[in-house]
Design a protein around this motif. Sequence first.
Motif, PDB file in Angstrom:
ATOM      1  N   ARG A  13      -1.647   8.986  -3.781  1.00  0.00           N
ATOM      2  CA  ARG A  13      -1.690  10.275  -4.470  1.00  0.00           C
ATOM      3  C   ARG A  13      -1.673  10.053  -5.987  1.00  0.00           C
ATOM      4  O   ARG A  13      -2.386  10.708  -6.744  1.00  0.00           O
ATOM      5  CB  ARG A  13      -0.487  11.110  -4.012  1.00  0.00           C
ATOM      6  N   LEU A  14      -0.862   9.077  -6.425  1.00  0.00           N
ATOM      7  CA  LEU A  14      -0.818   8.726  -7.851  1.00  0.00           C
ATOM      8  C   LEU A  14      -2.135   8.091  -8.297  1.00  0.00           C
ATOM      9  O   LEU A  14      -2.635   8.370  -9.389  1.00  0.00           O
ATOM     10  CB  LEU A  14       0.340   7.759  -8.113  1.00  0.00           C
ATOM     11  N   PHE A  15      -2.693   7.244  -7.435  1.00  0.00           N
ATOM     12  CA  PHE A  15      -4.002   6.648  -7.733  1.00  0.00           C
ATOM     13  C   PHE A  15      -5.030   7.748  -7.989  1.00  0.00           C
ATOM     14  O   PHE A  15      -5.787   7.709  -8.957  1.00  0.00           O
ATOM     15  CB  PHE A  15      -4.477   5.809  -6.531  1.00  0.00           C
ATOM     16  N   GLY A  16      -5.062   8.697  -7.056  1.00  0.00           N
ATOM     17  CA  GLY A  16      -6.042   9.776  -7.150  1.00  0.00           C
ATOM     18  C   GLY A  16      -5.860  10.586  -8.416  1.00  0.00           C
ATOM     19  O   GLY A  16      -6.839  10.948  -9.085  1.00  0.00           O
ATOM     20  N   TYR A  17      -4.597  10.848  -8.755  1.00  0.00           N
ATOM     21  CA  TYR A  17      -4.336  11.659  -9.952  1.00  0.00           C
ATOM     22  C   TYR A  17      -4.806  10.931 -11.209  1.00  0.00           C
ATOM     23  O   TYR A  17      -5.474  11.513 -12.068  1.00  0.00           O
ATOM     24  CB  TYR A  17      -2.849  11.989 -10.054  1.00  0.00           C
ATOM     25  N   LEU A  18      -4.465   9.656 -11.325  1.00  0.00           N
ATOM     26  CA  LEU A  18      -4.881   8.900 -12.520  1.00  0.00           C
ATOM     27  C   LEU A  18      -6.403   8.878 -12.638  1.00  0.00           C
ATOM     28  O   LEU A  18      -6.960   9.085 -13.722  1.00  0.00           O
ATOM     29  CB  LEU A  18      -4.318   7.472 -12.472  1.00  0.00           C
ATOM     30  N   SER A  19      -7.078   8.640 -11.528  1.00  0.00           N
ATOM     31  CA  SER A  19      -8.550   8.601 -11.568  1.00  0.00           C
ATOM     32  C   SER A  19      -9.118   9.947 -11.998  1.00  0.00           C
ATOM     33  O   SER A  19     -10.054  10.019 -12.803  1.00  0.00           O
ATOM     34  CB  SER A  19      -9.103   8.213 -10.193  1.00  0.00           C
ATOM     35  N   GLU A  20      -8.524  11.003 -11.441  1.00  0.00           N
ATOM     36  CA  GLU A  20      -8.991  12.352 -11.780  1.00  0.00           C
ATOM     37  C   GLU A  20      -8.810  12.621 -13.277  1.00  0.00           C
ATOM     38  O   GLU A  20      -9.601  13.349 -13.883  1.00  0.00           O
ATOM     39  CB  GLU A  20      -8.177  13.362 -10.965  1.00  0.00           C
ATOM     40  N   MET A  21      -7.777  12.015 -13.859  1.00  0.00           N
ATOM     41  CA  MET A  21      -7.502  12.215 -15.285  1.00  0.00           C
ATOM     42  C   MET A  21      -8.232  11.192 -16.150  1.00  0.00           C
ATOM     43  O   MET A  21      -7.936  11.041 -17.346  1.00  0.00           O
ATOM     44  CB  MET A  21      -5.989  12.126 -15.545  1.00  0.00           C
ATOM     45  N   ASP A  22      -9.157  10.469 -15.544  1.00  0.00           N
ATOM     46  CA  ASP A  22      -9.943   9.467 -16.264  1.00  0.00           C
ATOM     47  C   ASP A  22      -9.072   8.349 -16.846  1.00  0.00           C
ATOM     48  O   ASP A  22      -9.329   7.839 -17.930  1.00  0.00           O
ATOM     49  CB  ASP A  22     -10.767  10.129 -17.379  1.00  0.00           C
ATOM     50  N   ALA A  23      -8.007   8.011 -16.102  1.00  0.00           N
ATOM     51  CA  ALA A  23      -7.125   6.906 -16.497  1.00  0.00           C
ATOM     52  C   ALA A  23      -7.226   5.820 -15.419  1.00  0.00           C
ATOM     53  O   ALA A  23      -7.591   6.109 -14.276  1.00  0.00           O
ATOM     54  CB  ALA A  23      -5.693   7.394 -16.633  1.00  0.00           C
ATOM     55  N   HIS A  24      -6.885   4.619 -15.800  1.00  0.00           N
ATOM     56  CA  HIS A  24      -7.098   3.470 -14.902  1.00  0.00           C
ATOM     57  C   HIS A  24      -5.875   3.241 -14.013  1.00  0.00           C
ATOM     58  O   HIS A  24      -4.816   2.813 -14.496  1.00  0.00           O
ATOM     59  CB  HIS A  24      -7.394   2.224 -15.749  1.00  0.00           C
ATOM     60  N   ALA A  25      -6.035   3.487 -12.705  1.00  0.00           N
ATOM     61  CA  ALA A  25      -4.966   3.196 -11.733  1.00  0.00           C
ATOM     62  C   ALA A  25      -5.049   1.717 -11.373  1.00  0.00           C
ATOM     63  O   ALA A  25      -6.128   1.188 -11.087  1.00  0.00           O
ATOM     64  CB  ALA A  25      -5.153   4.050 -10.482  1.00  0.00           C
ATOM     65  N   LEU A  26      -3.885   1.055 -11.386  1.00  0.00           N
ATOM     66  CA  LEU A  26      -3.861  -0.398 -11.156  1.00  0.00           C
ATOM     67  C   LEU A  26      -3.173  -0.734  -9.841  1.00  0.00           C
ATOM     68  O   LEU A  26      -2.090  -0.206  -9.542  1.00  0.00           O
ATOM     69  CB  LEU A  26      -3.123  -1.096 -12.295  1.00  0.00           C
ATOM     70  N   THR A  27      -3.781  -1.633  -9.073  1.00  0.00           N
ATOM     71  CA  THR A  27      -3.109  -2.111  -7.858  1.00  0.00           C
ATOM     72  C   THR A  27      -1.928  -2.978  -8.290  1.00  0.00           C
ATOM     73  O   THR A  27      -2.079  -3.878  -9.121  1.00  0.00           O
ATOM     74  CB  THR A  27      -4.062  -2.949  -6.979  1.00  0.00           C
ATOM     75  N   PRO A  28      -0.748  -2.710  -7.747  1.00  0.00           N
ATOM     76  CA  PRO A  28       0.441  -3.417  -8.220  1.00  0.00           C
ATOM     77  C   PRO A  28       0.651  -4.772  -7.548  1.00  0.00           C
ATOM     78  O   PRO A  28       0.206  -4.994  -6.416  1.00  0.00           O
ATOM     79  CB  PRO A  28       1.575  -2.467  -7.822  1.00  0.00           C
ATOM     80  N   ALA A  29       1.344  -5.670  -8.252  1.00  0.00           N
ATOM     81  CA  ALA A  29       1.880  -6.879  -7.615  1.00  0.00           C
ATOM     82  C   ALA A  29       3.159  -6.445  -6.910  1.00  0.00           C
ATOM     83  O   ALA A  29       4.008  -5.799  -7.505  1.00  0.00           O
ATOM     84  CB  ALA A  29       2.195  -7.923  -8.672  1.00  0.00           C
ATOM     85  N   ILE A  30       3.260  -6.757  -5.633  1.00  0.00           N
ATOM     86  CA  ILE A  30       4.426  -6.307  -4.863  1.00  0.00           C
ATOM     87  C   ILE A  30       5.374  -7.486  -4.625  1.00  0.00           C
ATOM     88  O   ILE A  30       4.964  -8.504  -4.077  1.00  0.00           O
ATOM     89  CB  ILE A  30       3.998  -5.734  -3.485  1.00  0.00           C
ATOM     90  N   ASP A  31       6.635  -7.317  -5.033  1.00  0.00           N
ATOM     91  CA  ASP A  31       7.636  -8.347  -4.741  1.00  0.00           C
ATOM     92  C   ASP A  31       7.887  -8.416  -3.239  1.00  0.00           C
ATOM     93  O   ASP A  31       7.756  -7.416  -2.530  1.00  0.00           O
ATOM     94  CB  ASP A  31       8.964  -8.012  -5.438  1.00  0.00           C
ATOM     95  N   GLN A  32       8.265  -9.597  -2.784  1.00  0.00           N
ATOM     96  CA  GLN A  32       8.604  -9.768  -1.370  1.00  0.00           C
ATOM     97  C   GLN A  32       9.867  -8.958  -1.053  1.00  0.00           C
ATOM     98  O   GLN A  32      10.914  -9.190  -1.657  1.00  0.00           O
ATOM     99  CB  GLN A  32       8.872 -11.245  -1.110  1.00  0.00           C
ATOM    100  N   PRO A  33       9.788  -8.016  -0.112  1.00  0.00           N
ATOM    101  CA  PRO A  33      11.014  -7.277   0.231  1.00  0.00           C
ATOM    102  C   PRO A  33      11.911  -8.120   1.128  1.00  0.00           C
ATOM    103  O   PRO A  33      11.466  -9.118   1.701  1.00  0.00           O
ATOM    104  CB  PRO A  33      10.485  -6.052   0.999  1.00  0.00           C
ATOM    105  N   PRO A  34      13.193  -7.741   1.278  1.00  0.00           N
ATOM    106  CA  PRO A  34      14.063  -8.483   2.207  1.00  0.00           C
ATOM    107  C   PRO A  34      13.560  -8.391   3.641  1.00  0.00           C
ATOM    108  O   PRO A  34      12.922  -7.406   4.021  1.00  0.00           O
ATOM    109  CB  PRO A  34      15.420  -7.781   2.061  1.00  0.00           C
ATOM    110  N   HIS A  35      13.834  -9.443   4.421  1.00  0.00           N
ATOM    111  CA  HIS A  35      13.396  -9.489   5.822  1.00  0.00           C
ATOM    112  C   HIS A  35      14.528  -9.288   6.813  1.00  0.00           C
ATOM    113  O   HIS A  35      14.302  -9.006   7.980  1.00  0.00           O
ATOM    114  CB  HIS A  35      12.773 -10.860   6.143  1.00  0.00           C
ATOM    115  N   GLU A  36      15.743  -9.559   6.336  1.00  0.00           N
ATOM    116  CA  GLU A  36      16.911  -9.536   7.233  1.00  0.00           C
ATOM    117  C   GLU A  36      17.908  -8.487   6.759  1.00  0.00           C
ATOM    118  O   GLU A  36      18.103  -8.314   5.549  1.00  0.00           O
ATOM    119  CB  GLU A  36      17.603 -10.910   7.236  1.00  0.00           C
ATOM    120  N   PHE A  37      18.546  -7.850   7.724  1.00  0.00           N
ATOM    121  CA  PHE A  37      19.556  -6.840   7.424  1.00  0.00           C
ATOM    122  C   PHE A  37      20.753  -7.108   8.332  1.00  0.00           C
ATOM    123  O   PHE A  37      20.579  -7.495   9.491  1.00  0.00           O
ATOM    124  CB  PHE A  37      18.967  -5.435   7.627  1.00  0.00           C
ATOM    125  N   SER A  38      21.941  -6.904   7.792  1.00  0.00           N
ATOM    126  CA  SER A  38      23.128  -7.278   8.574  1.00  0.00           C
ATOM    127  C   SER A  38      23.396  -6.280   9.690  1.00  0.00           C
ATOM    128  O   SER A  38      24.004  -6.624  10.703  1.00  0.00           O
ATOM    129  CB  SER A  38      24.343  -7.422   7.664  1.00  0.00           C
TER     130      SER A  38
END
Length: 171
Positions: free
Chosen positions: A56-81
Amino acid sequence: MISPSMTQALNDQIALEGYASFLYLSMASWCDQEGLEGCAQFMHRQSDEEREHMLRLFGYLSEMDAHALTPAIDQPPHEFSSVREMFEQVYAHEQKVTAAINQLVTLSTEQQDHSTLNFLQWYVEEQREEEALMRHILDKIRLIGDGPQSLYYIDKEVEAINASQAEGGDE
Ligand code: OFO
């Protein structure tokens, strides 16, 4: 037309929503491993929703003629207690997202960017609902207890909440 600083701030929000999507996907996988099918379905749906928030944010930025960037995603945790700790992390992350949305609202007000201010209202409402939902689940876990004998009932409860949410309910 939106300002470069607003474009940057909205791209930062894209990264936060993208991370949420991966975090919840990782949680879905952990739930599957633990045999918590209802919780896994819930987290898969949450992950999909977060991807939609990002797009939705991607679409909004594009509609406003601004450059939406694909983010680098940090590795989330895999284990939970425990399932309780997992939902506590979800709630904490949603609070973080709410704070970020509030900052965006403040920035758009300062910049008199009425279009972005209007666009953000959907997120303000969404965050109110998401925080209430996570508190509701944590309350249920507290009531049921999260010892080994309780996991089946927690999972059934979350499965029911997921089904209600999928139907557009307020549970
Ligand atoms: Fe998109 O972070 Fe909550 O719902």
